[in-house]
Scaffold this active site. Structure first.
Site, mmCIF file in Angstrom:
data_model
loop_
_atom_site.group_PDB
_atom_site.id
_atom_site.type_symbol
_atom_site.label_atom_id
_atom_site.label_comp_id
_atom_site.label_asym_id
_atom_site.label_seq_id
_atom_site.Cartn_x
_atom_site.Cartn_y
_atom_site.Cartn_z
ATOM 1 N N GLY A 31 -4.736 -25.498 -28.498
ATOM 2 C CA GLY A 31 -4.248 -26.740 -29.081
ATOM 3 C C GLY A 31 -3.222 -27.403 -28.196
ATOM 4 O O GLY A 31 -2.701 -26.816 -27.234
ATOM 5 N N ASP A 60 -10.133 -34.370 -12.640
ATOM 6 C CA ASP A 60 -10.517 -34.697 -14.024
ATOM 7 C C ASP A 60 -9.902 -36.036 -14.422
ATOM 8 O O ASP A 60 -9.292 -36.170 -15.476
ATOM 9 C CB ASP A 60 -10.059 -33.588 -14.966
ATOM 10 C CG ASP A 60 -10.726 -33.684 -16.344
ATOM 11 O OD1 ASP A 60 -11.768 -34.356 -16.446
ATOM 12 O OD2 ASP A 60 -10.203 -33.090 -17.298
#
Length: 890
Positions: free
Chosen positions: A240, A366
């Site tokens: 998370g 990315d």
């Protein structure tokens, strides 16, 4: 984006497919290809291999054991578990192959199912205890990710939860079937399956689980941890991301969590390996202003955390969506010019930051809009460096966010250049996900950008060079498909586009895509084919055959035979609904002129329903579609018994519908968990009750009352978009204007109702729903959730006498011009497949030929624009004097 689509992009195909069909993919586990042991039965259910003793009698529910695995040790773990369960005659199932296991542990996989490799079904507490005690030492050290939905046994790979063994269901909102377990007093309640361990309140765990339950509390954050978690910002299979406060300084920080063995990337690295790598990279980039700072790192239980400085601001992707004039029908040249100034300024700053990284010897790896934050002072911050590599790293980058990852492996710096080109293009036209399918589309997309936005020619050519498919300086030539020798024209130029030739090319692409040697699907389509099956109307063969025949592109008897044979030989429990199952297949056969096949399939569809099989009430997969199809066949066959069954089922739906609370307001609440729209919301019920009113002899006003109630239920899910007058379904994180689950679907049902009654507030709502369909650009091209559906809705409304803003019978408003413009904008989605034109499906990452998301549905929609006798969707009747479906033979 819907991350689960990534799993179906692993096969070497221009279409979505199951990962195990990847030619170079990992093989099956040894036991998957073996005959079952003597006295045992085995079967395949999706990715699972199930085994059970022939005389096994499982209870309907109980404690099930999940065995977690990682690819390196899975075969050994399976060998030992398999032998143990067979020796003790305990039923179990396991994933068939390594591709399935890697898919469940992938970075983008569902968190709730991550790590589950084997499921064992002990029949008693004593057997459960023995299993846990015996297997734990045998499997020590072989396990994979912690299974979040389960209670962990010791520190090994065994996890357990209390839940259903048998397939039983309870009715949710709108009668949606949900897996169920039984309470002590005999009631069925939902068997909640979420990435958090929950024990039903009436279940008393056996004493031997007490230690495991106490151990769970040890994993909570200790008081000495100097960070207070304020909110969760994001969850993935790897962990998370949390917004927190450093209690020592009062500063806001971001905690990034990594779970061991989970969130695998294409290199096989888990989330912990990537987190450690990101920490090291950030420390070396500490002096680059645009990079977030690494504040701290620590380990809590088995999970690892990185503490980052909080980049206050708004995500680049959200700001682009908020500002772009493409979604505003009334936007003029000034709006496009102002947006261009803002976007090019931000993109220049991003380019400067990327060059700074390269100067420091790193490539981002990315780069995409979700990893860029725009700060209040006008700057930018780059996030998420777990994929970063050194500039001289010889290993080519293969992965990244869809739409921004290079279509072919390339070095880190060249991958960044490609991603930067995608950023520049997507800020003006967010269709870069189609470029790996057809790199030539880059040139056509840029021509559209330069025709609508005042960007310079130099900016466009520089962007095109960044997107070059092989190396800097290479060209992206525009595609000109001419498979049958008919000139199609330049797909990037509206003036030369030959639409009849384009549609003929798309039709050839659909027919050419057929795979009759496969037994799971005939035409490639959406990933729902691998959930609902590849035969149905919405995503399978039936819808394609229907659309092609009705749109004037002919029939293929060999493919119709394939579909009928597939229905006959199916050994799995059939689906019965309209868009997912047998009722839709029967309708398709009748529509294309094969009544014998239609009646055979209809009989197969009806028998289990008469036995009380549980389905929901919605139009897509439930009872509303069944009722409408019964009414359709009752009229075609003159079958009063079938009509009576339809009426009886509709009355049961009515009883459930009246139990759903209705607000006193027509619209405006939004945000509910209940789905809306034509396929999965109450609007499908509204359409059903309106048709029931039209089909029955007494024309009972009660049916229209129910239809109005159902429409109002869905309108409660809508909100007015500020400054536009558009009424859209509010799903919390996004606004939905489409047919399947959005405002256009509500509008189609409301149009049917407005033929018979016209409350003033519903007329006003109709204008808001139409306004939501006016934007002339949509990310997806398909019928259920894209441009084709909006085209069809606007045309349906136009024929009913509704303009975009002025109510029934008024002038055409902007809808006529909008229809023409949206029609033309379909060119932006076209790709070239083996010399023919095809359309990408949902999420744009692969092509689709199906009715709901792909080329067949688009061809059918275009045919309805020309022929007002064709219904846009079954049971959504064209506005003719008859008000009943026209002859269904093509």
């Amino acid at each position: 984006m819907k991350l689960h689509y990534v799993r179906y992009c692993q096969a070497d195909s221009p279409f979505y497919d199951e990962p195990r069909r990847r030619p170079e993919g990992h093989g099956y586990y040894l036991q998957a290809g073996q005959e079952p042991p003597a006295g045992w039965t085995s079967g395949i259910h999706g990715p699972w291999v199930r085994l059970a003793p022939r005389d096994a009698r499982l209870p309907p529910q109980g404690w099930k054991v999940h065995v977690s695995a990682r690819p390196e040790t899975a075969q050994l773990l399976l060998d030992r578990t398999f032998a143990y369960c067979v020796e003790r005659r305990i039923p179990f199932k396991f994933l068939a192959g390594e591709t399935e296991l890697r898919g469940r542990n992938h970075k983008y996989a569902d968190r709730g199912g991550s790590g589950k490799f084997i499921t064992v079904y002990p029949v008693s507490d004593a057997q459960l205890h023995a299993l846990l005690t015996d297997l734990d030492p045998r499997l020590k050290g072989l396990g994979g990710p912690h299974i979040l939905s389960d209670l962990r046994w010791a520190d090994g790979p065994l996890h357990l939860r209390y839940g259903a063994f048998a397939e039983r269901y309870v009715h949710g909102v709108l009668n949606t079937p949900e897996p169920a377990i039984e309470t002590p007093d005999g009631r069925l309640v939902a068997d909640t399956r979420s990435p958090v361990f929950r024990l039903p309140e009436w279940v008393r765990p056996p004493a031997f689980l007490a230690a495991a339950l106490r151990e769970r509390t040890r994993h909570e954050a200790p008081p000495r941890l100097p960070y207070t978690i304020d909110s969760a910002r994001h969850f993935s299979n790897g962990g998370g991301v949390y917004l927190a406060t450093d209690r020592r300084t009062g500063q806001k920080v971001v905690l990034k969590e990594a779970r061991p063995h989970a969130g695998l990337d294409q290199r096989g690295r888990d989330a912990v390996q990537r987190l450690r790598h990101e920490r090291d990279v950030l420390r070396e980039l500490a002096d680059v202003e645009e990079v977030v700072d690494c504040v701290d790192s620590f380990q809590l239980w088995e999970h690892h955390f990185l503490v980052l400085s909080h980049a206050e601001g708004v995500g680049f992707h959200r700001e682009v969506a908020r500002r772009t004039p493409l979604h505003t029908p009334e936007a003029g040249d000034r709006a496009f010019a102002e947006y261009t100034v803002w976007a090019t300024d931000v993109l220049d700053k991003i380019g400067t930051a990327v060059r700074a990284l390269h100067a420091k010897g790193f490539a981002f790896g990315d780069l995409h809009p979700g990893n860029i934050v725009l700060t209040p002072d006008g700057g930018i911050r780059l996030l998420d460096f777990e994929m970063a590599v050194r500039s001289d790293d010889p290993q080519a980058i293969r992965t990244g966010a869809p739409g921004f990852a290079p279509p072919t492996p390339r070095s880190g710096v060249l991958a960044d250049r490609y991603a930067l080109g995608c950023l520049r293009l997507s800020a003006f036209l967010p269709l870069t996900a189609v470029l790996p399918l057809d790199p030539s589309r880059a040139a056509a997309h840029l021509r559209f950008v330069t025709s609508r936005f005042p960007v310079s020619g130099h900016w466009a050519s520089e962007t095109l060079e960044l997107l070059a498919p092989h190396r800097p300086g290479a060209a992206c030539a525009p595609g000109r498909p001419t498979a049958d020798g008919t000139p199609i024209g330049d797909l990037g130029d509206a003036a030369t586009a030959n639409w009849p030739a384009i549609e003929a090319s798309v039709a050839r692409a659909v027919w050419n895509s057929a795979t009759p040697r496969r037994d799971d699907r005939l035409f490639p389509g959406d990933v729902e084919q691998f959930v609902l099956g590849g035969l149905g109307f919405g995503y399978g063969a039936a819808g394609v055959l229907y659309a092609m025949a009705r749109a004037g592109h002919g029939r293929r008897e060999e493919y119709e035979a394939w579909l009928l044979d597939a229905v006959r030989r199916s050994r799995a429990a059939p689906r019965h609904g309209f868009y997912d199952g047998l009722h839709g297949i029967a309708y398709a056969f009748e529509a294309i002129g094969d009544r014998d096949a239609a009646l055979e399939v209809l009989d197969r569809a009806e028998a289990p329903l008469r036995d009380g099989v549980v389905v929901g009430d919605d139009l897509g997969t439930g009872q509303a579609g069944v009722v409408l199809n019964r009414l359709h066949f009752a009229r075609r066959l003159g079958d009063r018994g079938l009509r009576a069954e339809a009426v009886t089922a509709a009355h049961r739906i009515a009883d459930r519908l009246t139990g759903v609370p209705l607000s006193t307001e027509t619209a405006g609440r939004g945000g509910s968990a209940r789905r809306a729209g034509l396929l999965h919301g109450a609007s499908g019920l509204a359409l059903m009750f309106t048709r029931l009113y039209e089909e029955t002899d007494d024309h009972a006003q009660e049916y229209l009352d129910l239809a109005e109630r159902a429409v109002r239920l869905d309108l409660e899910r809508c909100v007015l978009v500020p400054g536009t007058g558009a009424l859209q379904v509010d799903e919390g994180r996004r606004m939905m204007p489409y047919i399947a689950t959005g405002s256009a679907g509500i509008g189609l049902a409301l149009l049917a109702l407005l033929r018979h009654r016209r409350p003033p507030d519903l007329l006003r709502a109709m204008n808001g729903l139409l306004t939501a369909a006016l934007p002339v650009f949509h990310v997806f091209p398909g019928l259920f959730t894209g441009t084709a559906g909006q085209l069809g809705f606007l045309q349906q409304a136009r024929r009913a006498g509704f303009g975009a803003h002025d109510g029934p019978g008024g002038r055409d408003g902007g809808s006529g011009g909008t229809i023409a413009t949206q029609h033309d904008r379909l060119r932006l989605h076209m790709t070239v497949l083996r010399g023919e034109i095809a359309f990408p499906g949902e999420q744009l990452m692969r092509l689709s030929m199906d009715f709901g998301t792909g080329s067949a549905g688009i061809l059918h929609t275009l045919a309805t624009l020309r022929d007002d006798r064709l219904p846009l969707l079954p049971f959504v009747l064209p506005f003719t004097d008859d008000r009943r479906e026209t002859a269904t033979a093509p």
